[in-house]
Design a protein around this motif. Structure first.
Motif, PDB file in Angstrom:
ATOM      1  N   TRP A   1      -0.537  -2.049   4.653  1.00 34.88           N
ATOM      2  CA  TRP A   1      -0.039  -2.047   5.853  1.00 34.88           C
ATOM      3  C   TRP A   1       0.712  -0.801   5.982  1.00 34.88           C
ATOM      4  CZ3 TRP A   1       4.683  -5.014   8.453  1.00 34.88           C
ATOM      5  CH2 TRP A   1       4.713  -4.398   9.784  1.00 34.88           C
ATOM      6  N   LYS A   2      -0.079   0.251   6.824  1.00 33.98           N
ATOM      7  CA  LYS A   2       0.645   1.718   6.723  1.00 33.98           C
ATOM      8  C   LYS A   2       1.659   1.565   7.884  1.00 33.98           C
ATOM      9  CE  LYS A   2      -3.634   3.475   7.707  1.00 33.98           C
ATOM     10  NZ  LYS A   2      -4.781   2.791   7.195  1.00 33.98           N
ATOM     11  N   GLN A   3       2.904   1.052   7.600  1.00 33.34           N
ATOM     12  CA  GLN A   3       3.612   0.765   8.636  1.00 33.34           C
ATOM     13  C   GLN A   3       4.211   2.084   9.198  1.00 33.34           C
ATOM     14  OE1 GLN A   3       7.160  -1.346   7.246  1.00 33.34           O
ATOM     15  NE2 GLN A   3       7.265  -2.493   8.812  1.00 33.34           N
ATOM     16  N   ARG A   4       4.289   3.131   8.450  1.00 26.07           N
ATOM     17  CA  ARG A   4       4.605   4.396   9.081  1.00 26.07           C
ATOM     18  C   ARG A   4       3.540   5.492   8.750  1.00 26.07           C
ATOM     19  NH1 ARG A   4       8.334   7.112   6.570  1.00 26.07           N
ATOM     20  NH2 ARG A   4       8.354   8.711   8.065  1.00 26.07           N
ATOM     21  N   ARG A   5       2.755   5.270   9.815  1.00 26.71           N
ATOM     22  CA  ARG A   5       1.201   5.967   9.403  1.00 26.71           C
ATOM     23  C   ARG A   5       1.371   7.366   9.623  1.00 26.71           C
ATOM     24  NH1 ARG A   5      -4.479   3.900  11.666  1.00 26.71           N
ATOM     25  NH2 ARG A   5      -5.683   5.645  10.652  1.00 26.71           N
TER      26      ARG A   5
ATOM     27  N   LYS B   1      -4.457   0.482  16.627  1.00 27.95           N
ATOM     28  CA  LYS B   1      -3.602  -0.626  17.128  1.00 27.95           C
ATOM     29  C   LYS B   1      -4.332  -1.642  17.906  1.00 27.95           C
ATOM     30  CE  LYS B   1       1.073   0.814  16.649  1.00 27.95           C
ATOM     31  NZ  LYS B   1       1.634   1.635  16.435  1.00 27.95           N
TER      32      LYS B   1
ATOM     33  N   HIS C   1      -1.707  -6.192  10.352  1.00 27.35           N
ATOM     34  CA  HIS C   1      -1.478  -5.225  11.345  1.00 27.35           C
ATOM     35  C   HIS C   1      -2.435  -3.803  10.876  1.00 27.35           C
ATOM     36  CE1 HIS C   1       2.736  -6.986  11.342  1.00 27.35           C
ATOM     37  NE2 HIS C   1       2.722  -6.365  12.362  1.00 27.35           N
ATOM     38  N   ASP C   2      -3.072  -4.034   9.752  1.00 22.60           N
ATOM     39  CA  ASP C   2      -3.947  -2.947   9.529  1.00 22.60           C
ATOM     40  C   ASP C   2      -4.948  -3.277   8.522  1.00 22.60           C
ATOM     41  OD1 ASP C   2      -4.385  -0.040   8.984  1.00 22.60           O
ATOM     42  OD2 ASP C   2      -2.772   0.052   7.523  1.00 22.60           O
TER      43      ASP C   2
ATOM     44  N   ALA D   1       3.625  -3.981   3.329  1.00 19.69           N
ATOM     45  CA  ALA D   1       3.906  -2.336   4.113  1.00 19.69           C
ATOM     46  C   ALA D   1       4.066  -1.813   2.731  1.00 19.69           C
ATOM     47  CB  ALA D   1       5.287  -2.532   4.780  1.00 19.69           C
TER      48      ALA D   1
END
Ligand code: UDP
Ligand code: MG
Length: 330
Positions: A132-136, A147, A162-163, A204
């Protein structure tokens, strides 16, 4: 302490195949292989790195040949032309021999140093660990559509991640054996695995911006992703029994149409018998609707039967179930 060493013994007995789709990523490959070796070396008993050149037009294949000749763990596969990421991954997974498969992009955006974190979730009992690329670190016109896409996939398939499209995924070899991907369905590996009862989770992960080369996917991906979502929703819900979907629609329309026609026939009969004076039925909208609904219903029903024929003749017996474990001796 006991349990930790037992845990690490177990993890170290697992073998890993890393599968990397490569399309014009010449300048990233050397660093990628170095980072990969550093990232996975200490956590598994052995590993291999399979670089699949998806018809690159730069020097990627030359680089892969060089890497394969000086690093024993690296091997290369070169597709005849550009077949797409899912095809490249499939070609790599087909020859992979590890207990686990790690897939990641070749462009250094995914960080191989995340491997131990992913492995940890596998050891906790999961079958698929999705990044999950939380801070993409991608441009906004990729981030926002993505999103929406992830929300929709969660809504339609019941698997909320999320991803879904994250390039970094770790899963058991059984998943690769059972889940068929083609076209651009690589982003639905977690969904397809989930629908077969595999346990899916996410972690993440660190994401980096692209250093070399260019992104192969633009805005078109969003529309295609939505179409693929329709396909996958159908595949995972009615893929093995298409008549249940088409037949329901077909029967519904057919019944409505026939009821309409019966009603009109009765009116006509009553008029002919002089029971009461009604308008002629020939120009009533209901007639057109009923005929259309009858035809449509018949069409959907027969399409459903055709679809069932295809499924009946293409389904392997092992497609219809998935075994988690057994007490039988091998
Ligand atoms: N890729 C591939 N075949 C293609 C397109 C892409 O093998 O037809 C590979 C590409 O080399 C990269 C990964 O798929 O390793 C993801 O592509 P990209 O980085 O362009 O996608 P983005 O990160 O922009 O979503
Ligand atoms: Mg990328």
């Amino acid at each position: 302490m006991m349990s930790i060493s037992a845990e690490s013994n177990r993890s170290n007995s697992q073998t890993l195949s890393v599968v990397v789709p490569v399309y014009n990523e010449r300048d990233s490959l050397v660093q990628l292989v170095n980072e990969l070796q550093a990232g996975v070396r200490s956590s598994v008993s052995s590993y291999e790195i399979i670089l699949v050149d998806d018809g690159s037009t730069d020097d990627s294949w030359k680089k892969i040949e060089e890497l394969a000749s000086c690093e024993a763990v690296v091997s290369g596969i070169r597709l005849r032309r550009n077949f797409g990421k899912a095809a490249a991954l499939t070609a790599g997974m087909k020859v992979a021999t590890g207990d686990l498969i790690l897939m990641l992009d070749a462009d250094l955006q995914d960080d191989p140093a995340e491997f131990p974190a992913l492995l940890h979730r596998i050891q906790a009992g999961y079958d698929v660990v999705n990044g999950w690329k939380q801070r993409r670190l991608d441009p906004w016109h990729k981030v926002y559509p993505s999103k929406v896409f992830n929300g929709l996939v969660g809504l339609m398939t019941g698997l909320r991640l999320h991803d879904h499209n994250c390039g970094l995924k770790l899963f058991r070899a059984e998943v690769a054996q059972e889940v068929q991907i083609y076209g651009e369905l690589h982003r639905f590996i977690p969904v397809l695995a989930h629908s077969r009862g595999f346990r899916v989770t996410e972690v993440a992960v660190n994401h980096r911006s692209r250093q070399h080369g260019y992104s192969k996917y633009g805005m078109r991906r969003f529309l295609r992703g939505l179409l693929d979502l329709l396909t996958v929703t159908f595949l995972t819900s009615f893929g093995r029994r298409p008549q249940h979907a088409l037949g329901t629609i077909g029967l519904g329309f057919f019944t409505l149409g026939v009821l309409g026609l019966i009603y009109l026939s009765l009116l006509w009969l009553a008029m002919r018998l002089g029971i009461f004076t009604a308008y002629p039925i020939g120009n009533r909208p209901l007639l057109a609707y009923s005929v259309a609904a009858t035809l449509l219903g018949g069409q959907a029903l027969s399409l459903g039967l055709l679809a069932e024929l295809i499924v009946a003749y293409t389904t392997r017996s092992t497609d219809s179930y998935s075994i988690r474990e057994t007490t039988r001796k091998a």
